[in-house]
Motif scaffolding. Structure first.
Motif, mmCIF file in Angstrom:
data_model
loop_
_atom_site.group_PDB
_atom_site.id
_atom_site.type_symbol
_atom_site.label_atom_id
_atom_site.label_comp_id
_atom_site.label_asym_id
_atom_site.label_seq_id
_atom_site.Cartn_x
_atom_site.Cartn_y
_atom_site.Cartn_z
ATOM 1 N N GLY A 118 0.765 -1.041 -0.055
ATOM 2 C CA GLY A 118 -0.063 0.055 -0.033
ATOM 3 C C GLY A 118 0.896 1.328 -0.098
ATOM 4 O O GLY A 118 0.229 2.633 0.151
ATOM 5 N N MET A 119 2.027 1.220 -0.115
ATOM 6 C CA MET A 119 2.883 2.423 -0.278
ATOM 7 C C MET A 119 3.054 2.917 -1.583
ATOM 8 O O MET A 119 2.566 2.381 -2.514
ATOM 9 N N THR A 120 3.768 4.084 -1.719
ATOM 10 C CA THR A 120 3.797 4.699 -3.045
ATOM 11 C C THR A 120 5.455 4.840 -3.100
ATOM 12 O O THR A 120 6.050 6.074 -2.677
ATOM 13 N N PRO A 121 6.027 3.814 -3.750
ATOM 14 C CA PRO A 121 7.550 3.777 -3.650
ATOM 15 C C PRO A 121 7.910 5.200 -5.232
ATOM 16 O O PRO A 121 7.134 5.297 -6.033
ATOM 17 N N LEU A 323 5.122 14.340 9.217
ATOM 18 C CA LEU A 323 5.615 13.253 8.553
ATOM 19 C C LEU A 323 6.807 12.759 9.417
ATOM 20 O O LEU A 323 7.391 13.249 10.062
ATOM 21 N N TYR A 324 6.632 11.246 9.399
ATOM 22 C CA TYR A 324 7.405 10.401 9.987
ATOM 23 C C TYR A 324 8.478 9.922 8.972
ATOM 24 O O TYR A 324 8.066 9.156 7.895
ATOM 25 N N VAL A 325 9.852 10.137 9.198
ATOM 26 C CA VAL A 325 10.563 9.749 8.058
ATOM 27 C C VAL A 325 11.754 8.838 8.752
ATOM 28 O O VAL A 325 12.362 9.063 9.840
ATOM 29 N N SER A 326 11.984 7.712 7.735
ATOM 30 C CA SER A 326 12.886 6.731 8.061
ATOM 31 C C SER A 326 14.089 6.521 7.095
ATOM 32 O O SER A 326 13.802 6.966 5.832
ATOM 33 N N ASN A 327 14.760 5.506 7.472
ATOM 34 C CA ASN A 327 15.863 5.189 6.293
ATOM 35 C C ASN A 327 16.432 6.467 5.629
ATOM 36 O O ASN A 327 16.747 6.533 4.468
ATOM 37 N N ILE A 328 16.812 7.350 6.566
ATOM 38 C CA ILE A 328 17.454 8.670 5.825
ATOM 39 C C ILE A 328 18.696 8.378 5.363
ATOM 40 O O ILE A 328 19.696 7.826 6.191
ATOM 41 N N VAL A 329 19.119 8.932 4.319
ATOM 42 C CA VAL A 329 20.569 9.047 3.739
ATOM 43 C C VAL A 329 21.022 10.442 3.580
ATOM 44 O O VAL A 329 20.469 11.126 2.682
ATOM 45 N N PRO A 330 21.845 10.926 4.509
ATOM 46 C CA PRO A 330 22.267 12.129 4.858
ATOM 47 C C PRO A 330 23.338 12.601 3.578
ATOM 48 O O PRO A 330 24.097 11.599 3.485
ATOM 49 N N MET A 331 23.415 13.801 3.208
ATOM 50 C CA MET A 331 24.487 14.100 2.074
ATOM 51 C C MET A 331 25.552 15.095 3.071
ATOM 52 O O MET A 331 26.519 15.433 2.465
ATOM 53 N N ASP A 332 25.463 15.029 4.364
ATOM 54 C CA ASP A 332 26.314 15.967 5.299
ATOM 55 C C ASP A 332 26.283 15.067 6.578
ATOM 56 O O ASP A 332 25.356 14.863 6.988
ATOM 57 N N PRO A 383 2.734 7.484 2.424
ATOM 58 C CA PRO A 383 3.905 6.642 2.793
ATOM 59 C C PRO A 383 4.422 5.913 1.647
ATOM 60 O O PRO A 383 3.943 5.367 0.748
ATOM 61 N N GLY A 384 5.824 5.900 1.641
ATOM 62 C CA GLY A 384 6.553 5.303 0.553
ATOM 63 C C GLY A 384 7.408 6.313 -0.142
ATOM 64 O O GLY A 384 8.156 6.043 -1.186
ATOM 65 N N GLN A 385 6.557 7.743 -0.132
ATOM 66 C CA GLN A 385 7.372 8.654 -0.954
ATOM 67 C C GLN A 385 8.444 9.074 -0.334
ATOM 68 O O GLN A 385 8.773 8.941 0.981
ATOM 69 N N TYR A 386 9.512 9.526 -1.103
ATOM 70 C CA TYR A 386 10.726 10.114 -0.392
ATOM 71 C C TYR A 386 10.601 11.456 0.092
ATOM 72 O O TYR A 386 9.833 12.439 -0.644
ATOM 73 N N CYS A 387 11.146 11.850 1.218
ATOM 74 C CA CYS A 387 10.954 13.172 1.658
ATOM 75 C C CYS A 387 12.526 13.619 1.599
ATOM 76 O O CYS A 387 13.529 13.594 2.154
ATOM 77 N N SER A 398 17.779 12.567 2.149
ATOM 78 C CA SER A 398 16.355 12.302 1.838
ATOM 79 C C SER A 398 16.081 10.939 2.828
ATOM 80 O O SER A 398 16.934 10.259 2.975
ATOM 81 N N GLY A 399 14.875 10.714 2.905
ATOM 82 C CA GLY A 399 14.626 9.418 3.846
ATOM 83 C C GLY A 399 12.993 9.132 3.283
ATOM 84 O O GLY A 399 12.308 9.880 2.486
ATOM 85 N N THR A 400 12.615 7.988 3.597
ATOM 86 C CA THR A 400 11.153 7.286 3.211
ATOM 87 C C THR A 400 10.033 7.817 3.965
ATOM 88 O O THR A 400 10.364 7.822 5.360
ATOM 89 N N ILE A 401 9.146 8.477 3.605
ATOM 90 C CA ILE A 401 8.041 8.507 4.513
ATOM 91 C C ILE A 401 7.170 7.459 5.020
ATOM 92 O O ILE A 401 6.931 6.672 4.286
ATOM 93 N N SER A 402 7.100 7.277 6.393
ATOM 94 C CA SER A 402 6.743 5.706 6.806
ATOM 95 C C SER A 402 5.084 6.137 7.186
ATOM 96 O O SER A 402 4.578 5.146 7.297
ATOM 97 N N ARG A 403 5.041 7.346 7.618
ATOM 98 C CA ARG A 403 3.591 7.524 8.321
ATOM 99 C C ARG A 403 3.224 9.065 8.162
ATOM 100 O O ARG A 403 4.185 9.991 8.003
#
Length: 406
Positions: A118-121, A323-332, A383-387, A398-403
């Motif tokens: 049910g996510m939106t990748p 927004l609840y954001v997980s799996n963050i990949v920082p660039m700094d 949920p599933g979109q990238y923030c 950025s990270g994945t919006i989980s909720r």
């Protein structure tokens, strides 16, 4: 050609940054060529000036995976022919690399699983992370050595070095209506020092004009729209395409009233068959003013396999600001402190879709996972979109919006 390019970008100085370092004359310069005018011009800018310039074409989809009409020439074969024509015109060698397996395992299968949940990748972000700047990087590292080459692509984004520390940063493109920095927000920041995005300094009309001057056969080629193997599919829409890979999982389409009472109005074939904010074409009693009008998806209930709908495109239930954001990949490495500082200075923004108007943040909480509050509610965050986080025009990661909530 390169001198004209340098003349153009020399007038487009970004405060706080200087131009990115460019290759030395005899450096290895690899240009990723996708057959479009943007990557073709990228190749033309370097081909005549660097003796070790060469192209590379990535095939990430094949006949065994395709649902297209077998009588039609697959998009990847047409694209390969266009790449070869451009490379021959520029007198540079070009290699074809097949990453079908990598795309399938690292991008396509996770995309299907997310849709099924049910996510939106966003497969374009995954392709950049795992294939174009992942698997390709591994192959080039093995071929030339980890720090012995430059990779040039036709993305609309910029890599500029900070005046403070001379480190490279990923920025929006000069031509913001084609900006692709959102799609690059998950790539490894350590790789930025070897990447060049020349097209990010130009407008699309300038790209086509320079391509015509260079005599490129792709100068007037239309821009690609979406994923070629879906566009060329005899099944048409992406929803129909997904149906061939995802099992039907029939559930109810419901409304929920103010007393939390549910009412069933129809059936869906799977949570993947609708997206948040999408208009639902089911029959409602239009003679009753309570139900007359268009209805839209506001929520997907994974545990009960239900889709909740609400009346009206601008129904308040479609708007969220937390927004609840997980799996963050920082660039700094200072991602957290820069976020807090950016909120304080009111120059931190987010996007959950490419090319949307940036939304300012008013708070962030790192207690458990990153929870952010937007300055104003936004429609149809899924949920599933990238923030993606921006400090002014600079990508912070950025990270994945989980909720989402309000």
């Amino acid at each position: 050609m390169l001198s004209r390019f340098n003349e153009i970008i020399g007038k487009r100085v970004v405060k706080g940054y200087k131009s990115q370092h460019f290759p030395a004359l005899h450096d290895n310069v690899i240009i990723a060529m996708s057959s479009g005018v943007d990557s073709s011009l990228s190749a033309a800018l370097f081909a005549g000036h660097f003796p070790k310039a060469r192209g590379v074409y990535i095939q990430s989809w094949g006949k065994s995976q395709s649902l297209t009409d077998p009588r039609l020439e697959p998009c990847y074969e047409r694209d390969w022919k266009d790449v070869c024509r451009v490379a021959q015109h520029l007198n540079i060698p070009v290699d074809k690399m097949n990453f079908e397996k990598d795309y399938w395992l690292d991008v396509f299968e996770p995309m299907l699983e997310n849709y099924n949940q049910g996510m939106t990748p966003n497969p374009d972000i995954g392709c950049n992370k795992f294939v174009k700047f992942g698997k390709l990087r591994q192959v080039l590292d093995q071929t030339y050595g980890a720090r012995n080459y430059w990779l040039v692509t036709g993305h609309y984004s910029r890599i500029l070095n900070s005046l403070n520390d001379d480190k490279p940063h990923l920025l929006r493109s000069f031509y913001t209506c084609k900006d692709q920095s959102y799609y690059l927000s998950q790539i490894n920041a350590d790789y930025l020092s070897q990447l060049i995005f020349p097209i990010g300094h130009l407008t699309k009309p300038e790209v086509r004009q320079l391509a015509a001057v260079a005599g490129l056969s792709t100068a007037t080629k239309p821009d690609s729209q979406g994923i070629c193997f879906v566009n060329n599919s005899q099944h048409g829409k992406f929803k129909h395409f997904l149906r061939h890979y995802l099992p039907d999982s029939v559930g109810n389409i419901i409304t929920v009233d103010e007393n939390e009472q549910k009412r069933i109005w129809g059936k869906h074939t799977g949570l993947w068959s609708y997206t948040i904010g999408q208009k639902v074409g089911i029959s409602m009693p239009q003679g009753d003013p309570r139900y007359a009008g268009a209805w839209y998806v506001s929520e997907k209930l994974h545990d009960s396999n239900e889709i909740v709908i609400v009346k009206g495109r601008d129904n308040p239930a479609l708007y969220k600001d937390v927004l609840y954001v997980s799996n963050i990949v920082p660039m700094d490495r200072n991602f957290r402190s820069l976020l807090e500082e950016g909120i304080s200075n009111q120059n931190l923004f987010v996007q959950y879709r490419s090319l949307q108007e940036p939304v300012p943040l008013i708070s962030c909480d790192f207690s458990h996972q990153l929870v952010i509050k937007l300055a104003r509610p936004q429609r149809a965050i899924a949920p599933g979109q990238y923030c993606c986080f921006y400090l002014n025009n600079r990508v912070m990661g950025s990270g994945t919006i989980s909720r989402v909530s309000s």
